[in-house]
Design a protein around this motif. Sequence first.
Motif, PDB file in Angstrom:
ATOM      1  N   ARG B 164      22.908  25.506  19.477  1.00 56.06           N
ATOM      2  CA  ARG B 164      23.886  26.383  18.816  1.00 56.06           C
ATOM      3  C   ARG B 164      25.103  26.617  19.700  1.00 56.06           C
ATOM      4  NH1 ARG B 164      20.140  31.177  17.405  1.00 56.06           N
ATOM      5  NH2 ARG B 164      18.793  30.129  18.917  1.00 56.06           N
ATOM      6  N   CYS B 184      20.821  20.719  13.535  1.00 58.54           N
ATOM      7  CA  CYS B 184      19.777  21.720  13.361  1.00 58.54           C
ATOM      8  C   CYS B 184      18.435  21.215  13.824  1.00 58.54           C
ATOM      9  CB  CYS B 184      19.686  22.120  11.896  1.00 58.54           C
ATOM     10  SG  CYS B 184      21.247  22.730  11.268  1.00 58.54           S
ATOM     11  N   LEU B 187      16.340  23.747  15.552  1.00 59.15           N
ATOM     12  CA  LEU B 187      16.480  25.119  15.054  1.00 59.15           C
ATOM     13  C   LEU B 187      15.398  25.479  14.055  1.00 59.15           C
ATOM     14  CD1 LEU B 187      20.343  25.340  14.606  1.00 59.15           C
ATOM     15  CD2 LEU B 187      18.930  25.876  16.590  1.00 59.15           C
ATOM     16  N   THR B 192      18.738  27.509  11.110  1.00 62.15           N
ATOM     17  CA  THR B 192      19.245  26.395  10.323  1.00 62.15           C
ATOM     18  C   THR B 192      20.080  26.923   9.156  1.00 62.15           C
ATOM     19  OG1 THR B 192      17.284  25.139  10.898  1.00 62.15           O
ATOM     20  CG2 THR B 192      18.566  24.349   9.018  1.00 62.15           C
ATOM     21  N   ILE B 195      23.459  27.924  10.280  1.00 60.51           N
ATOM     22  CA  ILE B 195      24.346  26.777  10.508  1.00 60.51           C
ATOM     23  C   ILE B 195      24.774  26.164   9.177  1.00 60.51           C
ATOM     24  CG2 ILE B 195      24.540  24.494  11.569  1.00 60.51           C
ATOM     25  CD1 ILE B 195      24.477  26.814  13.552  1.00 60.51           C
ATOM     26  N   GLU B 196      23.841  26.075   8.280  1.00 65.20           N
ATOM     27  CA  GLU B 196      24.207  25.493   6.990  1.00 65.20           C
ATOM     28  C   GLU B 196      25.250  26.347   6.277  1.00 65.20           C
ATOM     29  OE1 GLU B 196      20.635  24.684   4.814  1.00 65.20           O
ATOM     30  OE2 GLU B 196      20.037  23.075   6.190  1.00 65.20           O
ATOM     31  N   GLN B 217      18.052  19.035   3.793  1.00 60.04           N
ATOM     32  CA  GLN B 217      19.304  19.547   4.336  1.00 60.04           C
ATOM     33  C   GLN B 217      20.488  18.765   3.777  1.00 60.04           C
ATOM     34  OE1 GLN B 217      20.065  19.206   8.652  1.00 60.04           O
ATOM     35  NE2 GLN B 217      20.537  21.385   8.479  1.00 60.04           N
TER      36      GLN B 217
END
Lengths: 260, 260, 457, 436, 317
Positions: B164, B184, B187, B192, B195-196, B217
């Motif tokens: 990160r 990710c 993560l 995750t 971040i997404e 993802q």
Amino acid sequence: MNPTDMLDRQIRLTARDVTVHYGTKQALHGISIDIPDRAVTAFIGPSGCGKSTFLRCINRMNDTIEGAKVGGTIKLDGEDIYSPDLDVVELRARIGMVFQKPNPFPKSIYDNVAYGPRIHGLARNKSDLDEIVVSSLRKAGLFEEVKDRLQEPGTGLSGGQQQRLCIARAIAVGPEVILMDEPCSALDPIATAVIEELIDELRENYTIVIVTHSMQQAARVSQRTAFFHLGHLIEQGPTEDIFTNPVNKQTQDYIMGRIG
Amino acid sequence: MNPTDMLDRQIRLTARDVTVHYGTKQALHGISIDIPDRAVTAFIGPSGCGKSTFLRCINRMNDTIEGAKVGGTIKLDGEDIYSPDLDVVELRARIGMVFQKPNPFPKSIYDNVAYGPRIHGLARNKSDLDEIVVSSLRKAGLFEEVKDRLQEPGTGLSGGQQQRLCIARAIAVGPEVILMDEPCSALDPIATAVIEELIDELRENYTIVIVTHSMQQAARVSQRTAFFHLGHLIEQGPTEDIFTNPVNKQTQDYIMGRIG
Amino acid sequence: MNALIVAGVLLVLLGVSYQTGWSKSRNLATANGVKVHSRPQYHGSYSAIWTMIPALVILLLWAWFGGGIARDYAVSQIPQDTLLALDQAGLNNALNRINALASGYGVAGDVAPWEQAAGSAVRSFNFLTFAGMLVLAVVAGGAGLVYARSRITARLRARNTVERVISLLLLACSGVAILTTVGIVASLVTEAFRFFTFINPIDFFFGTVWAPNNAGGANHGQYGLLPLLTGTLMITAIAMLVAVPVGLMAAIYLSQYAPRGFRAVVKPFIEILAGIPTIVFGFFALVTVGPFLRDFGNAIGLNINATSALTAGIVMGIMIIPFVSSLSDDILNQVPRSLRDGAYGLGATQSETIRNVLLPAALPGIVGAFLLAVSRAVGETMIVVLAAGNSPILRGNPFEPVSTITVSIVNQLTGDTDFTGPQSLVGFALGLTLFVVTLCLNIFALYIVRRFREQYE
Amino acid sequence: MRAGLVRRHATEQIFRGLGIAAIAVALGFVAILFIDVFRKGIPAFVQSNVHLSVFFDPELIDVDPAPARDQFPSDAEYTAASLKWQRSVALLNWNTIVEASLRKAAPEAGDMTAREILSIPETDARHEIREMFVANPSLLGQTVDVDVLASANAQNWIKGNIDRSLGDKQQQLSAPARALIDTFVENGTISNGFAWSILTNVDSRSAPASAGLLGAFVGTLWMMLIVVVLAVPIGVAAAIYLEEFAPKSRLTDLIEVNINNLAAVPSIVFGLLGAAVFINWFHLPISAPLVGGLVLTLLTLPTIIIATRGALLGVSPALRQAALGMGASKTQMVFHHVLPVTFPSILTATILGVAHALGETAPLLLIGMKAFVASVPATPLDQAAALPVQIYLWQGNENRNFFEPRTAAAIMVLLGVMILLNGAAIYLRSRLEKRA
Amino acid sequence: QSRDTIQIAGSSTVLPFASIVAEEFSASFPEFKTPVVGSGGTGGGLKQFCEGVGENTIDIANASRQIKDAEREACTAAGVTDIREIQFGFDGIVFASAASGPDFALTPAQVYKAIAAKVNVDGQLVDNPYKTWNEVDASLPNQPIALAVPASNHGTREVFQEKVVSAGCEEAGLPEGISEDDAEAACTTYRQDVVVEISGDYTETLARLNSDPNTVGVFGLSFYEQNTDTLKVATVDGVVPSKESVAAGEYPVSRPLFFYVKGQHIGVIPGIEEYVQFFLSEGISGEGGALEAAGLIPQPADKTAEVLAAFEAGAAQ
Ligand SMILES: Nc1ncnc2c1ncn2[C@@H]1O[C@H](COP(=O)(O)OP(=O)(O)OP(=O)(O)O)[C@@H](O)[C@H]1O
Ligand SMILES: Nc1ncnc2c1ncn2[C@@H]1O[C@H](COP(=O)(O)OP(=O)(O)OP(=O)(O)O)[C@@H](O)[C@H]1O
Ligand SMILES: [Mg+2]
Ligand SMILES: [Mg+2]
């Protein structure tokens, strides 16, 4: 306790009140856990909760980190692994580890895998060694990709290939306990499946601890699961129980994707 | 072409016949792809298929690998990025990259994030800079965990934290295009998700390319998907189409988890 | 004085131009919200570069040609008839006198009136050219500045320019090393060739007897290189036999085993060895180590001379320990920890990790440290003078006295020898030879290192 | 595997033992050298002073009154007159005054010759007294207490540097002089004190006991300043260029080999180069620390370049990629990321290089710095000696009994300088050092 | 402005004397700075001296031998045409051994026999058979032969060769009928096993004696005189070396000392003339002067006067 719990099997590792400090910062708070033989134990928990730290305690890799202080006791087959007359080298040979960040040696792919068997004298001759290398690479699902380039440097592999190389390297030594820190993080689903299969196979004879962020993976491969949060071991138990019926609110939240 | 295709949007990046050789080994075979602006393009494919390699072509990081040779053309906004009078440094400032293996600088967490803004002169003064650092860390979902230890070394973070940190570091510069190589992988689900979310948010203004092994993802965050296999670009198109209705047999197999 | 004025002017130019570029860039950025390619510092440096280069070029041209022009002018000041009467040496002498007069520096003997006149003419000429040059330099710099300022726009790639200049500067710095080599070769070569007009090169390179004769006359003695060369190689080899194991093991221990505090204290202490004047080592070798070795040899039935290749080699080895230990220690310390962890995680012992993983990874740097140590050993003089017995005789026994090339260079160059004869000129020939020999050794080493290194990485 | 482990642990123990042994060997040598130097050198830090009460006898000091400034129209004329007066003072035989003072202190010395008596104080006593008078002409007719140094031979006798049981023929001082010294020591006319003269005086040949290191010390400082200021940046820059910027080609190989080769060039050859280039070509002054510093800079460059390159080679590619990926230019990558990581190595190289330069004498020989210089250089363009040169000169002094300890003392001072210079670097290094 | 300090370089034998003069000079002449006296050997000093005329060349070269013709030519070629030679005294060369050891009374012939590579035994030139001094001559102590002689880079070596070894060689006699070249070789070749060549200064010779007390060393007279506690001097031809015996010409092994002044610098660099006059003054290099106390063997006063006169006449010899 649930009757399907693996804890009725022989316990390989017992940890009691394990604490870890990095300098003044406490990373683990009194972790106590039993890890059964011939089973896969999964550690789950949000990033930074101390999974890797605890994993590193089990084969004393924390010794190599300056400023890291480990408290409490961890026993392997009843023997304190932090006792002064324990042979760390032997311990690490018995407890293999796959690191979170793949770290191949700047040597050829072959030598990367052959290194462990060589130092431990596991191969009688060159062809023995070749066999160990090939079978380890094959088990890690890497052989086909690299068979033409065994003499090329391991650092020239792709991320996922490096990860598999490190797995191959670890199992080539034939450890009794294998610690895997997110072994599939850089792998595609198929490669992941290969590794999971490998884990399943290894489980027949060995003790395996795996750190993973994928609940699905934990559910798929592990028989027991431990949930860490902020350096505490919140809950542990048979995987099924944890995922279907967590006792603790935090565990539940994490599994449901509510805390991170 | 599908009407929902993002390609009706402006195209930021066009690659034509891109090939990469590492020494004598060819890692990419004639990749041609268009990458639209303000959208997320996902690269999927089995480990070792050349995703990272292609990503590195886009901001010319392959220049730094000894023995790597890139052929074909890649254009950013119509400008050939391999043209001799292009300023690579400026290019890399415009096309940010998050590497597959987290590689924080051996500096403090703060300096890791502040480095880009500093060299690009993005902050007029210290408090500007502080703000950039804090907001970048916050966007990457790391701030809460490290706010008390901004001055400690970035290399002392856990695997997921490092990842990160590298994301925070990349977005702190405010690049126009962001390349993320499995951002990710280390993560947990919540991180995750953060971040997404970030990717989703960045998409509003930027061009994003993401490499991921998680079909879910890719399906969640991307608008377009490209499938690589053994150095070839097998299929590309709107994510929905790829996942629901792949044209190519190999793509289908991969998505179904049959090849790796 | 002149140098100070020039430096001052240049400094002012530098400051002004940097500031100009910087503020123009700042204005660009604030005035219209466009994205400026480079940061103000780079624009500042950019205009500084554009200012300094023309100014410096002018100054350099002046430094280069000014002398010739001044000379021509001075020649023109010599009356025609006098000039015609002068031969080359006489002209030089006359010019020297004029210049001496011009710089207010007296001359021996009587000063002819034309000399006096020429002197004062040259003096004012020198002053005017200096002032003119300075003005010209400032103007050129100013022009450069104006040009640079006009070029500063948002799109200007000032950073790239500045960085190219930086890399040129870096190149220039490595050029210093090259220039040094050129200088060394140049300062050796003519005199070395003079030496070869006295002594047949074959006798020099393949001769086995070293016996310069200083007595004068036609007999210059014998100048065989081989005894010195073998002495040099023998002592260097012994020194490395001492320094490499001790230094490398010390480095390994310090970087991998020793607690931080221990290392922090011990490392500087070992480094002291590198700074002790070599004459101290020399006397230490002569008075302490030599007799000790002799007695030790007697005790075990070996005939060791008190002053011998062995004595000198051992003491030299001690001196160069820090070159191996400290540099290797730093380099080992730099190997990423993940590699170490990888090996430990496989159950490698610490020594296995070091030998199999760390050392190979650090190899290029460590080889550099070895080379440095060898070099110091080869180039060292004082220890050998005192401890090796100064006996330039061809023999292979390390327990016997020897001499080395460096010792002979010093002896021949700084003795009471005739500085125009081969007795002293041989110093240059020896220097050149040593240069070539070590060059060959280094090429060989590079080749070996390359082959070795390719296995890794 | 168990059996293997036993063997491997044995290997490990041996390896570790070898490491300790290596450290012990290296430290042992340091200790031996230190003990050797200190044992010899410490006594030199004691000096014997002779306390005299000097009578500025107007009969002996028979000169005109000193000129005063107001008698002359211009400064120049005054200076000329003053120098003339000083010369006339210098022409007097000040030894008679010294002798008289000594005789006063020792009535029992009545029948000793002047030569014998004057062998007790250092020969510069007369200059000291004369200078007192020049500085203050009103001393005429007065009696003043003055401390002068005992002569080198007297000090040898007092400190026992010379075997006191030896016969007359083997002694440097005559029997009455020795007896007189003993009397002086007993009655307190001669007493021992800390030898500040070593630190505050410049070198001296005619008055060996007053020889000091100040000039050489300052000369060395100037040179080291130049070396540090030039060699470190140039060396590091060259290393950076070769390792980071230069295209890998035959040419760079050649440069690399060439630099390695420079390291092996005997230091005296650098002296030849310095004499040819800096003195004959650039017309820089001889015996100047500037030239010395430049020559030593060239001498240290290879060390710094090679060591820095070694360190740069060891920087992990991941770090470089991280920086480049951030849009850092190559220059920025190098200066912001790579260099800081290699800083400890660069400092080590600096320490080794400067230490080497600090102890070097041979090249100084050819640029006129291996010289007797009795002054303190105020600028790097003034004539100066250097500490190792001073050591060398003292080491060769005939009065072994006196100069052996003094040489060791000079070495102690040199080591002190080195430790101080390195101390700063070492402090920096240990602060910057973080295990990668 | 021009340099205001006299620069001197050259022979290390002359260095101590010149340094003393430099110091006393500045004490007596407050208007001049103390001259800088460099070493570098006679050859090195003359090389610097002959580099040319100007501020960055030296003014005076100390020499323990006379300038050679070739050197003078080199000087002239570089524009140094006014070279004034000053001879200021003598240096005695003595044999000395450890004070604790036996006495030595040597003759040149004995020294020659002890160190020559080949000696004449019964009319044959054979490899030197002598191991101890008393084998050379029964009057000498029974002590292994070991002689520390100056190496060939020293001016002293020439004197040693000429006045001791060659003289001894002649005295001892060579076999009949050998060629001139062979004769010269026989007289000038030393055996390597007992001869230690010292290329450094006398301190180094002394250190050799300390490390091997059987060694007999060749020293300067002044060095010996300052170290009578550790050294014992040998007589040569029965003459005890001393200032008096050397000055009187009784003791055979000595050599004159010189310095050379660059006439072109006189009047340019302040104080050169005064320095030379001061150097040659009675109180400095004369009998009972400061240099004598430091070990110089003064030359007769009339010789000094002659030298000074020649210097002042500016005679470029
Ligand atoms: N530096 C290198 N030198 C040689 N071969 C390389 C190098 N880097 C990558 N390769 C090879 O190129 C191919 C593509 O690698 P790349 O890293 O692009 O794969 P990837 O798609 O990112 O895989 P992963 O998902 O495992 O990261 C692989 O076969 C890899 O072994
Ligand atoms: N070497 C170190 N020095 C200081 N702090 C550390 C160090 N290593 C880890 N930590 C801190 O200890 C805590 C636990 O780290 P750990 O690596 O065990 O986390 P993790 O559970 O493995 O997380 P992730 O899933 O992100 O890898 C984190 O807060 C981390 O920042
Ligand atoms: Mg972790
Ligand atoms: Mg990849």
